[in-house]
Design a protein around this motif. Structure first.
Motif, PDB file in Angstrom:
ATOM      1  N   UNK A  27     -14.595  49.252 -15.562  1.00  0.00           N
ATOM      2  CA  UNK A  27     -14.498  49.904 -14.404  1.00  0.00           C
ATOM      3  C   UNK A  27     -14.784  49.694 -13.011  1.00  0.00           C
ATOM      4  N   UNK A  28     -15.015  48.058 -13.034  1.00  0.00           N
ATOM      5  CA  UNK A  28     -15.558  47.594 -11.729  1.00  0.00           C
ATOM      6  C   UNK A  28     -14.205  47.179 -11.230  1.00  0.00           C
ATOM      7  N   UNK A  29     -13.869  47.284  -9.782  1.00  0.00           N
ATOM      8  CA  UNK A  29     -12.741  46.528  -9.082  1.00  0.00           C
ATOM      9  C   UNK A  29     -13.275  45.334  -8.479  1.00  0.00           C
ATOM     10  N   UNK A  30     -12.227  44.617  -8.660  1.00  0.00           N
ATOM     11  CA  UNK A  30     -12.639  43.024  -8.008  1.00  0.00           C
ATOM     12  C   UNK A  30     -11.495  42.676  -7.006  1.00  0.00           C
ATOM     13  N   UNK A  31     -11.962  42.315  -6.051  1.00  0.00           N
ATOM     14  CA  UNK A  31     -10.999  41.893  -4.808  1.00  0.00           C
ATOM     15  C   UNK A  31     -11.348  40.574  -4.250  1.00  0.00           C
ATOM     16  N   UNK A  32     -10.572  39.748  -4.025  1.00  0.00           N
ATOM     17  CA  UNK A  32     -10.782  38.624  -3.257  1.00  0.00           C
ATOM     18  C   UNK A  32     -11.103  38.786  -1.936  1.00  0.00           C
ATOM     19  N   UNK A  33     -11.898  37.973  -1.431  1.00  0.00           N
ATOM     20  CA  UNK A  33     -12.568  37.949  -0.062  1.00  0.00           C
ATOM     21  C   UNK A  33     -13.759  37.488   0.147  1.00  0.00           C
ATOM     22  N   UNK A  34     -14.036  36.808   1.136  1.00  0.00           N
ATOM     23  CA  UNK A  34     -15.169  36.156   1.536  1.00  0.00           C
ATOM     24  C   UNK A  34     -16.033  36.997   2.466  1.00  0.00           C
ATOM     25  N   UNK A  35     -17.152  37.262   2.275  1.00  0.00           N
ATOM     26  CA  UNK A  35     -18.128  38.013   2.995  1.00  0.00           C
ATOM     27  C   UNK A  35     -18.401  37.516   4.475  1.00  0.00           C
ATOM     28  N   UNK A  36     -18.084  38.283   5.190  1.00  0.00           N
ATOM     29  CA  UNK A  36     -18.074  37.651   6.836  1.00  0.00           C
ATOM     30  C   UNK A  36     -19.337  38.456   7.441  1.00  0.00           C
ATOM     31  N   UNK A  37     -19.690  39.672   7.105  1.00  0.00           N
ATOM     32  CA  UNK A  37     -20.728  40.358   7.750  1.00  0.00           C
ATOM     33  C   UNK A  37     -21.133  41.443   7.032  1.00  0.00           C
TER      34      UNK A  37
ATOM     35  N   UNK B  18     -25.602  31.897   2.795  1.00  0.00           N
ATOM     36  CA  UNK B  18     -26.135  32.963   3.209  1.00  0.00           C
ATOM     37  C   UNK B  18     -25.792  33.025   4.823  1.00  0.00           C
ATOM     38  N   UNK B  19     -24.855  31.983   5.164  1.00  0.00           N
ATOM     39  CA  UNK B  19     -24.645  31.885   6.584  1.00  0.00           C
ATOM     40  C   UNK B  19     -23.867  33.377   7.337  1.00  0.00           C
ATOM     41  N   UNK B  20     -23.513  34.169   6.503  1.00  0.00           N
ATOM     42  CA  UNK B  20     -22.760  35.326   7.368  1.00  0.00           C
ATOM     43  C   UNK B  20     -23.465  36.498   7.111  1.00  0.00           C
ATOM     44  N   UNK B  21     -24.656  36.588   6.813  1.00  0.00           N
ATOM     45  CA  UNK B  21     -25.490  37.859   6.839  1.00  0.00           C
ATOM     46  C   UNK B  21     -25.897  38.206   8.068  1.00  0.00           C
ATOM     47  N   UNK B  22     -25.740  37.761   9.233  1.00  0.00           N
ATOM     48  CA  UNK B  22     -25.967  38.079  10.799  1.00  0.00           C
ATOM     49  C   UNK B  22     -27.415  38.652  10.699  1.00  0.00           C
ATOM     50  N   UNK B  23     -28.297  38.086  10.209  1.00  0.00           N
ATOM     51  CA  UNK B  23     -29.757  38.504  10.083  1.00  0.00           C
ATOM     52  C   UNK B  23     -29.927  39.821   9.605  1.00  0.00           C
ATOM     53  N   UNK B  24     -28.973  40.193   8.768  1.00  0.00           N
ATOM     54  CA  UNK B  24     -29.229  41.736   8.383  1.00  0.00           C
ATOM     55  C   UNK B  24     -30.417  41.572   7.099  1.00  0.00           C
ATOM     56  N   UNK B  25     -30.777  40.662   6.389  1.00  0.00           N
ATOM     57  CA  UNK B  25     -31.909  40.497   5.521  1.00  0.00           C
ATOM     58  C   UNK B  25     -32.804  39.395   5.878  1.00  0.00           C
TER      59      UNK B  25
END
Length: 303
Positions: A75-85, A238-245
């Motif tokens: 039941x998981x959805x999978x979509x392409x896309x690179x995390x940017x933020x 981890x370069x796109x995590x914006x200091x969130x963690x």
């Protein structure tokens, strides 16, 4: 407003796919944000040893599609896309990607790692002209030709063994004085008649100019080769995590024993996590454990 998911998994290596599978089987609305290559770094590995259920080993390009199919069937959805933020919002988290914006109550970060580069002259210029980081992809193009493998860890040894099946000779260049990694690989490469290991070597340049002709060492010597395969370690994606963690100084995500990061509702799994062993089986276990922890947090509301 984008649909809000219970759990969004960023990354589609074996950790991310197992997290998506486990989260969906727990009945949580789940999205796997797959990045630009579904399957991640494992896709280029010819043989993964030590993964349960595959006593003879399994290619990464077989293992990842199996996990993907199971996650989708659950039941998981999978979509392409690179995390940017990644940004907090009143009800959880907003993830931005090059394909859009997504909302989640909880997040599992499983973007994995990428192979490092040497940073020497000729390396960038010779990419696709003899410089490679995928032996299974390029070994057939180098049949009966000399090649060089740079590195002395598990990945370097695995790729040297793959290349030895096609190339006329394989020279492993190791900066230190020993091979690191699994004993079974060390035994195989040291016993292989086509593989020559040179310790204490520093690479000064990859020679060209139109295609790889060899490598120049820092002591002034040269080694002829028509392919150069670079496996000198991993860098966290981890370069796109914006200091969130919170990250270590090397960019890996810090977690506690429950795979919780420093940010409420955000977990991390797989090789992007500080201290994680670089093993596919461990990454799969991480993904499952992170999904269970996220489900518990959603149920109990306790961080």
């Amino acid at each position: 407003m984008a649909d809000r998911y219970d759990i969004i998994v960023a990354g589609s290596g074996i950790a991310g796919l197992c997290a998506g599978l486990a989260a969906a089987r727990l009945g949580r609305s789940t999205l796997v944000l797959a990045g630009d290559t579904l399957g991640g770094h494992l896709l280029s590995i010819e043989k993964i040893d030590g993964y349960p259920g595959f006593p003879e080993g399994v290619p990464g390009y077989d293992l990842c599609p199996i996990a993907q199919e199971q996650a989708v069937e659950a039941g998981a959805e999978i979509t392409m896309g690179e995390l940017t933020g990644l940004e907090p919002d009143p009800d959880g988290w907003t993830l931005t990607a090059d394909t859009g914006s997504y909302s989640a109550r909880t997040v599992i970060l499983a973007m994995g790692t990428s192979l490092k580069f040497l940073g020497v002259p000729g390396e960038a210029e010779m990419q696709g002209k003899g410089v490679s980081q995928c032996a299974s992809c390029d070994a057939p193009l180098l049949r009966d030709k000399p090649v060089v493998v740079i590195g002395g860890g598990d990945s370097a040894m695995q790729e040297a063994l793959t290349l030895a099946g096609a190339a006329s000779s394989v020279v492993m260049l190791v900066r230190g004085d020993t091979l690191s990694g699994q004993a079974s690989y060390r035994e195989q490469v040291t016993a292989h008649s086509k593989i020559d290991i040179k310790f204490g070597t520093e690479i000064a340049e990859i020679a060209g100019p139109d295609a790889v002709s060899g490598v120049k060492l820092s002591d002034g010597s040269e080694i002829e080769a028509e392919g150069v395969f670079i496996f000198v370690g991993l860098a966290a994606n981890s370069g796109n995590l914006n200091g969130s963690v919170e990250l270590t100084e090397n960019g890996y995500i810090t977690t506690d024993a429950a795979l919780r990061t420093s940010a409420k509702g955000v977990f991390a799994a797989g090789t992007i996590r500080a201290g994680a062993p670089a093993r596919a089986a461990a990454a799969a276990g991480d993904g499952t454990a992170a999904a269970l922890a996220a489900d518990r947090y959603l149920t109990e509301g306790v961080w």
